[in-house]
Design an enzyme around this catalytic site. Sequence first.
Site, PDB file in Angstrom:
ATOM      1  N   LYS A 221       4.862   0.089  -3.311  1.00  0.00           N
ATOM      2  CA  LYS A 221       4.119   1.271  -2.864  1.00  0.00           C
ATOM      3  C   LYS A 221       3.536   1.073  -1.467  1.00  0.00           C
ATOM      4  O   LYS A 221       3.452  -0.025  -0.936  1.00  0.00           O
ATOM      5  CB  LYS A 221       3.032   1.616  -3.882  1.00  0.00           C
ATOM      6  CG  LYS A 221       3.609   2.261  -5.139  1.00  0.00           C
ATOM      7  CD  LYS A 221       2.548   2.827  -6.046  1.00  0.00           C
ATOM      8  CE  LYS A 221       3.188   3.619  -7.188  1.00  0.00           C
ATOM      9  NZ  LYS A 221       2.190   4.132  -8.144  1.00  0.00           N
ATOM     10  N   ARG A 255       5.038  -1.654 -14.232  1.00  0.00           N
ATOM     11  CA  ARG A 255       6.128  -0.693 -14.007  1.00  0.00           C
ATOM     12  C   ARG A 255       6.769  -1.061 -12.680  1.00  0.00           C
ATOM     13  O   ARG A 255       6.125  -0.989 -11.629  1.00  0.00           O
ATOM     14  CB  ARG A 255       5.590   0.737 -13.988  1.00  0.00           C
ATOM     15  CG  ARG A 255       6.656   1.808 -13.804  1.00  0.00           C
ATOM     16  CD  ARG A 255       6.042   3.206 -13.844  1.00  0.00           C
ATOM     17  NE  ARG A 255       7.064   4.224 -13.680  1.00  0.00           N
ATOM     18  CZ  ARG A 255       7.484   4.700 -12.513  1.00  0.00           C
ATOM     19  NH1 ARG A 255       6.953   4.233 -11.375  1.00  0.00           N
ATOM     20  NH2 ARG A 255       8.424   5.625 -12.454  1.00  0.00           N
TER      21      ARG A 255
END
Length: 278
Positions: A221, A255
């Site tokens: 991210k 995740r």
Amino acid sequence: MTINCQGNLIDLSKPKILGILNVTPDSFFDGGTLHEENDILNRVNTMLQEGADFIDIGGYSSRPDATDISTEEEKNRVIPVIKLLKKEIPDILISIDTFRSEVAKAALNEGTSLVNDISAGSLDTEMMKTVAAFQVPYIMMHMKGIPQTMKQLCHYDNITKEVNFYFSQKIAQARALGINDIIVDPGFGFAKDIDQNFELLNNLELLRFLEVPVLAGISRKSMIYKTLNTSAKEALNGTTALHMIALQKGASLLRVHDVKPAKECIELFEKLRKFQNK
């Protein structure tokens, strides 16, 4: 701590991995890379061989400013993939990544084991009722607004307290409807700037008072690659570094886009934890 996935009791005392399978053209890291059935099967088999416990399938890109698509388009992306995987790998545990109850219901009818909802029911009032009806685990994430507006909604007086309060309300709502297995995801990158993401990660252990498992969705991210002045493609090393922090602070699930490095991170964390617990 365990969760019940269609009769399979999954023990979360050792952290587990959700391998990301984006069947979207515009996801921030791997959008548009999976088109053919063989490509999908090869990708999923690789993730399972590398240690993924769940395959998290998403057909709606939730990156900031992503294009909105219809419910029918989302179903058309994910349902054929779920059918393919359940046919070829019958014992696979699939998580459906959607905030729409209609998509979740269609996926659950095809044998999906878990629902991963970025909005925790805020964007579809029927979602929690659907999850309760199928009695599957529910991942509820913290966010504000929608993917198209969340970048403008990053104001908090105390982000950790506000996220905890949000979850306490959502968990009470889910319990009242009969949802037994709940997992919380603080929503790194969703209506949070870089500093807020790191503050939330630093305080991740404070989510433990909710007494439910915590999922960390950090993989590649912008909190990583913008801090390092690089790109999502170059963010694996930073991802692994922050995965270890998340595990040390109590995350029960990761995740991830890259299963093998995450699995290795968990194995090293487990080895270290044996000595911490002596």
